[in-house]
Motif scaffolding. Sequence first.
Motif, mmCIF file in Angstrom:
data_model
loop_
_atom_site.group_PDB
_atom_site.id
_atom_site.type_symbol
_atom_site.label_atom_id
_atom_site.label_comp_id
_atom_site.label_asym_id
_atom_site.label_seq_id
_atom_site.Cartn_x
_atom_site.Cartn_y
_atom_site.Cartn_z
ATOM 1 N N THR A 1 0.837 -1.204 0.000
ATOM 2 C CA THR A 1 0.000 0.000 0.000
ATOM 3 C C THR A 1 0.867 1.247 0.000
ATOM 4 O OG1 THR A 1 -1.758 -1.177 1.160
ATOM 5 C CG2 THR A 1 -1.813 1.220 1.260
ATOM 6 N N GLU A 2 1.935 1.235 0.782
ATOM 7 C CA GLU A 2 2.861 2.376 0.811
ATOM 8 C C GLU A 2 3.514 2.589 -0.554
ATOM 9 O OE1 GLU A 2 5.793 3.248 3.976
ATOM 10 O OE2 GLU A 2 4.770 1.611 5.049
ATOM 11 N N VAL A 3 3.952 1.506 -1.168
ATOM 12 C CA VAL A 3 4.606 1.600 -2.478
ATOM 13 C C VAL A 3 3.628 2.152 -3.506
ATOM 14 C CG1 VAL A 3 5.587 0.229 -4.364
ATOM 15 C CG2 VAL A 3 6.390 -0.120 -2.033
ATOM 16 N N LEU A 4 2.393 1.661 -3.499
ATOM 17 C CA LEU A 4 1.393 2.184 -4.441
ATOM 18 C C LEU A 4 1.121 3.655 -4.195
ATOM 19 C CD1 LEU A 4 -1.250 -0.643 -4.843
ATOM 20 C CD2 LEU A 4 0.133 0.411 -6.622
ATOM 21 N N SER A 5 1.072 4.047 -2.945
ATOM 22 C CA SER A 5 0.854 5.456 -2.604
ATOM 23 C C SER A 5 1.986 6.319 -3.139
ATOM 24 C CB SER A 5 0.739 5.594 -1.084
ATOM 25 O OG SER A 5 0.556 6.926 -0.723
ATOM 26 N N VAL A 6 3.210 5.835 -3.005
ATOM 27 C CA VAL A 6 4.376 6.555 -3.526
ATOM 28 C C VAL A 6 4.273 6.681 -5.046
ATOM 29 C CG1 VAL A 6 6.867 6.300 -3.945
ATOM 30 C CG2 VAL A 6 5.961 6.053 -1.628
ATOM 31 N N LEU A 7 3.871 5.613 -5.716
ATOM 32 C CA LEU A 7 3.756 5.648 -7.172
ATOM 33 C C LEU A 7 2.654 6.610 -7.630
ATOM 34 C CD1 LEU A 7 4.298 1.893 -8.099
ATOM 35 C CD2 LEU A 7 5.864 3.809 -8.485
ATOM 36 N N HIS A 8 1.594 6.724 -6.842
ATOM 37 C CA HIS A 8 0.514 7.667 -7.187
ATOM 38 C C HIS A 8 0.989 9.111 -7.075
ATOM 39 C CE1 HIS A 8 -3.132 5.200 -7.751
ATOM 40 N NE2 HIS A 8 -2.427 4.323 -7.080
ATOM 41 N N ARG A 9 1.895 9.371 -6.151
ATOM 42 C CA ARG A 9 2.412 10.739 -5.955
ATOM 43 C C ARG A 9 3.591 11.055 -6.870
ATOM 44 N NH1 ARG A 9 2.396 9.003 -0.508
ATOM 45 N NH2 ARG A 9 4.655 9.099 -0.539
ATOM 46 N N ALA A 10 4.109 10.069 -7.553
ATOM 47 C CA ALA A 10 5.304 10.246 -8.381
ATOM 48 C C ALA A 10 5.013 11.185 -9.551
ATOM 49 C CB ALA A 10 5.785 8.890 -8.894
ATOM 50 N N PRO A 11 6.034 11.913 -9.988
ATOM 51 C CA PRO A 11 5.853 12.842 -11.106
ATOM 52 C C PRO A 11 5.705 12.139 -12.463
ATOM 53 C CG PRO A 11 8.144 12.812 -10.419
ATOM 54 C CD PRO A 11 7.390 11.970 -9.430
ATOM 55 N N GLY A 12 5.896 10.848 -12.497
ATOM 56 C CA GLY A 12 5.825 10.049 -13.721
ATOM 57 C C GLY A 12 6.417 8.696 -13.406
ATOM 58 N N PRO A 13 6.740 7.892 -14.401
ATOM 59 C CA PRO A 13 7.379 6.604 -14.137
ATOM 60 C C PRO A 13 8.706 6.810 -13.388
ATOM 61 C CG PRO A 13 6.601 6.718 -16.395
ATOM 62 C CD PRO A 13 6.470 8.095 -15.834
ATOM 63 N N VAL A 14 8.948 5.982 -12.372
ATOM 64 C CA VAL A 14 10.125 6.154 -11.508
ATOM 65 C C VAL A 14 10.838 4.820 -11.316
ATOM 66 C CG1 VAL A 14 9.209 8.163 -10.274
ATOM 67 C CG2 VAL A 14 8.699 5.870 -9.428
ATOM 68 N N THR A 15 12.097 4.908 -10.911
ATOM 69 C CA THR A 15 12.900 3.708 -10.656
ATOM 70 C C THR A 15 12.584 3.138 -9.279
ATOM 71 O OG1 THR A 15 14.705 4.946 -9.650
ATOM 72 C CG2 THR A 15 14.803 4.621 -12.058
ATOM 73 N N ALA A 16 12.970 1.884 -9.087
ATOM 74 C CA ALA A 16 12.792 1.242 -7.783
ATOM 75 C C ALA A 16 13.601 1.967 -6.712
ATOM 76 C CB ALA A 16 13.198 -0.226 -7.863
ATOM 77 N N SER A 17 14.763 2.502 -7.078
ATOM 78 C CA SER A 17 15.578 3.257 -6.120
ATOM 79 C C SER A 17 14.837 4.497 -5.641
ATOM 80 C CB SER A 17 16.908 3.678 -6.748
ATOM 81 O OG SER A 17 17.668 2.562 -7.071
ATOM 82 N N TRP A 18 14.147 5.171 -6.555
ATOM 83 C CA TRP A 18 13.363 6.355 -6.192
ATOM 84 C C TRP A 18 12.255 5.965 -5.228
ATOM 85 C CZ3 TRP A 18 8.462 8.386 -6.391
ATOM 86 C CH2 TRP A 18 8.353 9.771 -6.279
ATOM 87 N N VAL A 19 11.587 4.844 -5.510
ATOM 88 C CA VAL A 19 10.532 4.351 -4.619
ATOM 89 C C VAL A 19 11.115 4.055 -3.248
ATOM 90 C CG1 VAL A 19 8.888 2.472 -4.202
ATOM 91 C CG2 VAL A 19 9.129 3.430 -6.511
ATOM 92 N N GLN A 20 12.273 3.403 -3.221
ATOM 93 C CA GLN A 20 12.936 3.056 -1.962
ATOM 94 C C GLN A 20 13.204 4.306 -1.137
ATOM 95 O OE1 GLN A 20 16.923 1.596 -2.445
ATOM 96 N NE2 GLN A 20 16.983 0.653 -0.406
ATOM 97 N N GLU A 21 13.701 5.358 -1.766
ATOM 98 C CA GLU A 21 13.980 6.612 -1.057
ATOM 99 C C GLU A 21 12.707 7.229 -0.498
ATOM 100 O OE1 GLU A 21 15.983 9.324 -3.656
ATOM 101 O OE2 GLU A 21 17.557 7.873 -4.130
ATOM 102 N N GLN A 22 11.630 7.183 -1.277
ATOM 103 C CA GLN A 22 10.377 7.802 -0.856
ATOM 104 C C GLN A 22 9.708 7.043 0.286
ATOM 105 O OE1 GLN A 22 9.377 10.844 -2.162
ATOM 106 N NE2 GLN A 22 11.406 10.628 -3.070
#
Length: 148
Positions: free
Chosen positions: A27-48
Motif C-alpha cells: 500500500t505504501e509503495v502504491l501510494s508513492v507511485l501515485h504521488r510520483a511525477p511520472g514513471p520512476v525507478t525502484a531506487s526512487w521508490v525506496q527513497e520515498q
Amino acid sequence: MELAGRGEGEQGEDGARRRRGQGELATEVLSVLHRAPGPVTASWVQEQVGGDLAYTTVMTILSRLLAKQAVVRSRAGRAYVWSAAADAAGLTARRMRRMLDTEPDRDAVLASFVTALTPQDERLLRSLLNPEPPESAERPGGGGRGGR
C-alpha cells in the motif's frame, strides 16, 4: 507471506521496531507511485518509502504488484521504471473484481453487496448502470428530420 523483510518496520511508541502488516508495504509503495511525477525507478521508490527498507524488498513488492496488474513497468535504458496501473478508484475496483471472481455464487455476492448499499450509493449505482439517454433520443422519431 509477509512483505516486510527482517528489521524493516517503523519505530513504535516505545522505541522498538514494529513490523509492518501484510499488505502495508504494498500500500505504501502504491501510494508513492501515485504521488510520483511520472514513471520512476525502484531506487526512487525506496527513497520515498524511507526507513531502512532494502532495495530487494522494494523490487519484490513491485514484482508482486506487477503480477497483480496494479503497476506497470517499462524499460528506461538498462533499468525499469514503474508507475501505478490505475488511480486509487481503479485499483479498488480491480480488487473488488478479483474478489468477485473467486466466489462460486456470484449472484449471491452481488445481491448481498447491493442490499448493503446506502440509498445514496444505490442511486449512484443505478445512474451508472442506466444513464439518462440524450434528449434527442427521448423525442419520437429520434429527433432527426422527417421523423425516421
